[in-house]
Motif scaffolding. Structure first.
Motif, mmCIF file in Angstrom:
data_model
loop_
_atom_site.group_PDB
_atom_site.id
_atom_site.type_symbol
_atom_site.label_atom_id
_atom_site.label_comp_id
_atom_site.label_asym_id
_atom_site.label_seq_id
_atom_site.Cartn_x
_atom_site.Cartn_y
_atom_site.Cartn_z
ATOM 1 N N ASP A 1 37.761 42.909 47.454
ATOM 2 C CA ASP A 1 36.520 43.688 47.618
ATOM 3 C C ASP A 1 36.336 44.868 46.499
ATOM 4 O O ASP A 1 35.347 44.849 46.020
ATOM 5 C CB ASP A 1 36.147 44.229 49.178
ATOM 6 N N VAL A 2 37.468 45.801 46.332
ATOM 7 C CA VAL A 2 37.178 46.592 45.315
ATOM 8 C C VAL A 2 37.198 46.250 44.094
ATOM 9 O O VAL A 2 36.415 46.649 43.328
ATOM 10 C CB VAL A 2 38.568 47.690 45.845
ATOM 11 N N THR A 3 38.024 45.186 43.786
ATOM 12 C CA THR A 3 38.042 44.388 42.479
ATOM 13 C C THR A 3 36.577 43.944 42.110
ATOM 14 O O THR A 3 36.201 44.173 41.313
ATOM 15 C CB THR A 3 39.185 43.429 42.360
ATOM 16 N N SER A 4 36.113 43.146 43.166
ATOM 17 C CA SER A 4 34.953 42.597 42.822
ATOM 18 C C SER A 4 33.667 43.699 42.491
ATOM 19 O O SER A 4 32.580 43.505 41.846
ATOM 20 C CB SER A 4 34.411 41.604 43.901
ATOM 21 N N ALA B 1 35.240 45.549 38.730
ATOM 22 C CA ALA B 1 35.391 45.153 37.648
ATOM 23 C C ALA B 1 33.980 44.486 36.879
ATOM 24 O O ALA B 1 33.060 44.368 37.648
ATOM 25 C CB ALA B 1 36.040 43.756 37.771
ATOM 26 N N PRO B 2 33.924 44.267 35.740
ATOM 27 C CA PRO B 2 34.976 44.708 34.598
ATOM 28 C C PRO B 2 35.123 46.235 34.274
ATOM 29 O O PRO B 2 36.028 46.256 33.353
ATOM 30 C CB PRO B 2 34.983 43.721 33.598
ATOM 31 N N LEU B 3 33.973 46.894 34.486
ATOM 32 C CA LEU B 3 33.915 48.215 34.071
ATOM 33 C C LEU B 3 35.077 49.106 34.340
ATOM 34 O O LEU B 3 35.791 49.855 33.311
ATOM 35 C CB LEU B 3 32.635 48.870 34.504
ATOM 36 N N ILE C 1 42.813 44.947 39.032
ATOM 37 C CA ILE C 1 42.846 43.653 38.022
ATOM 38 C C ILE C 1 44.228 43.713 37.482
ATOM 39 O O ILE C 1 44.900 44.967 36.980
ATOM 40 C CB ILE C 1 41.870 43.984 36.703
ATOM 41 N N GLU C 2 44.981 42.831 37.300
ATOM 42 C CA GLU C 2 46.328 42.542 37.002
ATOM 43 C C GLU C 2 46.179 42.619 35.343
ATOM 44 O O GLU C 2 45.551 42.230 34.652
ATOM 45 C CB GLU C 2 46.640 41.125 37.147
ATOM 46 N N GLY C 3 46.785 43.676 34.997
ATOM 47 C CA GLY C 3 47.196 44.039 33.305
ATOM 48 C C GLY C 3 45.725 44.472 32.750
ATOM 49 O O GLY C 3 45.594 44.282 31.617
ATOM 50 N N GLY C 4 44.892 45.143 33.878
ATOM 51 C CA GLY C 4 43.789 45.755 33.436
ATOM 52 C C GLY C 4 43.832 46.713 32.173
ATOM 53 O O GLY C 4 43.074 46.704 31.347
ATOM 54 N N VAL C 5 44.594 47.579 32.458
ATOM 55 C CA VAL C 5 44.874 48.813 31.458
ATOM 56 C C VAL C 5 45.383 48.203 30.104
ATOM 57 O O VAL C 5 44.876 48.511 29.024
ATOM 58 C CB VAL C 5 45.755 49.973 32.058
#
Length: 437
Positions: free
Chosen positions: A347-350, A353-355, A361-365
């Motif tokens: 829920d938090v990811t949706s 993301a993507p801002l 998010i896996e490997g987002g940074v």
């Protein structure tokens, strides 16, 4: 008296709220004094119902508040909860207090505060070189005093130990501190100790206190242009059924960090909640704590009842030059947050993301870093402008943020409203000045 359903302060906030009114007054003439009178009446009734050992009513609350203010000024000096009968009895005390909160018991107004002062009062190390046998004896004796409600004796003993600590306190060896932190798995903190310029906390004086106040300005007024309109849908409680004792144990083992105001760090709470030495007693405590988290996620909670859980230890770090305020929250709060994150990760990811690349998010940074590097290396790029808003987080309007969360991530809204609905206490060791930002 009866409860009347009313609208929130702002027209676009569709979430209903309630106020107390008197049957003798019609709805149009119901005034604030009715609500104030009833609130005072209910608070008086709750104070009279509180019974803690030999303490009862307002005197019990006063003693507990005084104990909390005292122990939050102490230097962390607790031993790990020992296994055996005394250790299990300590866990039973914590479980009973969680049950008091969860089941609307007489001790509910002070249950969380008692949980947080139980550690520094009952687990205080008698000396720097005390052994496990001494810890067991001290814990058994102190539990007897606790059950009698003899907080004054426990405080007197704790103050004596703290005075000895302050008198004999020596500057820690960098090598010894590095070894200790590495042994605990606190690699980041260990590396800071061997760096050329390790951070240090400034002594609290008037100038430091004023600088900290300047770092925590009043929130900006609510702006309609920055606030999403629409109803906030309450999540179904079934969503949080997966928050159980097993998840609490997992979250406790994943949590790292220094202690909050109460003085028990992640290692201490990890043993209390995650150790198998306590068998069914530990399992029961985890289940009670899990129920407490589910209540935070699904119900409106009186902020006064959980104010101690929301408090943070405020540390003014020396930036050389300047001051960086660091707030260190209670470990229990961090464990609860990890449980919520594990359950609501998708829920938090949706919602973010993507801002926001730190929202699960896996490997987002890493992706963000590579994207900026690619843009920077592009021959058509003249420059990269880095923009940083001044003290942005502390200027944020909480009500606007909570409303936006309710629209974008409704499953997280109630939990955040209970935790961030009002300012938290920031506790500065070495001063008795009130700090609420």
């Amino acid at each position: 008296w009866y409860q009347r359903r009313v609208r929130a302060d702002y027209a676009f906030l569709q979430e209903p709220s309630y106020e107390w009114c008197c049957f003798k007054c019609n709805e149009d003439s119901a005034t604030d004094h009715n609500s104030t009178q009833l609130t005072q009446l209910l608070m008086d009734l709750l104070r009279d119902e509180v019974v803690f050992g030999s303490l009862q009513g307002p005197s019990a609350i006063s003693e507990i508040d005084n104990a909390y203010k005292t122990v939050t000024q102490w230097v962390p000096n607790v031993f790990l909860t020992p296994s055996g009968h005394a250790g299990k009895e300590f866990l039973r005390i914590l479980k009973q207090l969680f049950d008091e909160f969860n089941e609307e018991g007489p001790l509910k107004p002070v249950a969380i505060k008692l949980i947080l002062i139980a550690g520094p009062l009952l687990l205080q190390k008698p000396s720097a070189r005390s052994k496990a046998k001494e810890h067991l004896d001290c814990l058994a004796r102190r539990i007897s005093l606790w059950k009698e409600g003899n907080l004054s004796a426990l405080l007197r003993e704790g103050k004596t130990i703290q005075c000895k600590l302050l008198k004999s306190k020596r500057k820690p060896s960098s090598l010894r501190t590095f070894s200790t932190l590495m042994g605990k798995g606190q690699i980041s903190a260990a590396l800071k100790w061997i760096s050329s310029c390790p951070p240090s906390a400034l002594p609290v004086d008037d100038s430091v206190f004023e600088a900290l106040q300047a770092k925590h300005p009043p929130a900006k007024p609510m702006n309609d242009a920055c606030t999403l309109a629409g109803p906030v849908d309450a999540p179904d409680p079934i969503l949080f059924n997966s928050i159980d004792g097993t998840l609490v144990r997992k979250a406790a083992k994943l949590t790292r960090g220094s202690p909050g105001p109460s003085g028990i760090d992640a290692e201490g709470w990890g043993r209390i909640l995650g150790s198998k030495h306590f068998k069914s007693v530990g399992t029961d405590l985890c289940e009670s704590f899990a129920k407490f988290i589910r209540i935070l996620a699904t119900e409106n909670v009186n902020p006064n009842h959980i104010s101690a859980l929301l408090a943070s230890r405020l540390v003014p770090l020396d930036k050389r030059p300047g001051i960086r305020p660091i707030g260190i929250g209670e470990i229990l709060r961090r464990i609860a947050g990890k449980c919520m994150s594990l359950v609501l990760k998708s829920d938090v990811t949706s919602a973010t993301a993507p801002l926001q690349t730190c929202g699960g998010i896996e490997g987002g940074v890493e992706a963000s870093v590579h994207s900026i590097r690619q843009l920077y290396d592009d021959p058509e790029t003249e420059c990269v402008l880095f923009v940083d808003a001044s003290n942005a987080f502390n200027c944020l309007n909480r009500q606007s943020a909570l409303q936006n969360t309710g629209i974008l991530c409704p499953s997280l809204h109630q939990y955040l409203k209970n935790l961030y609905g009002r300012p938290s206490d920031l506790i500065l060791r070495g001063t008795e000045k009130e700090t609420k930002f």
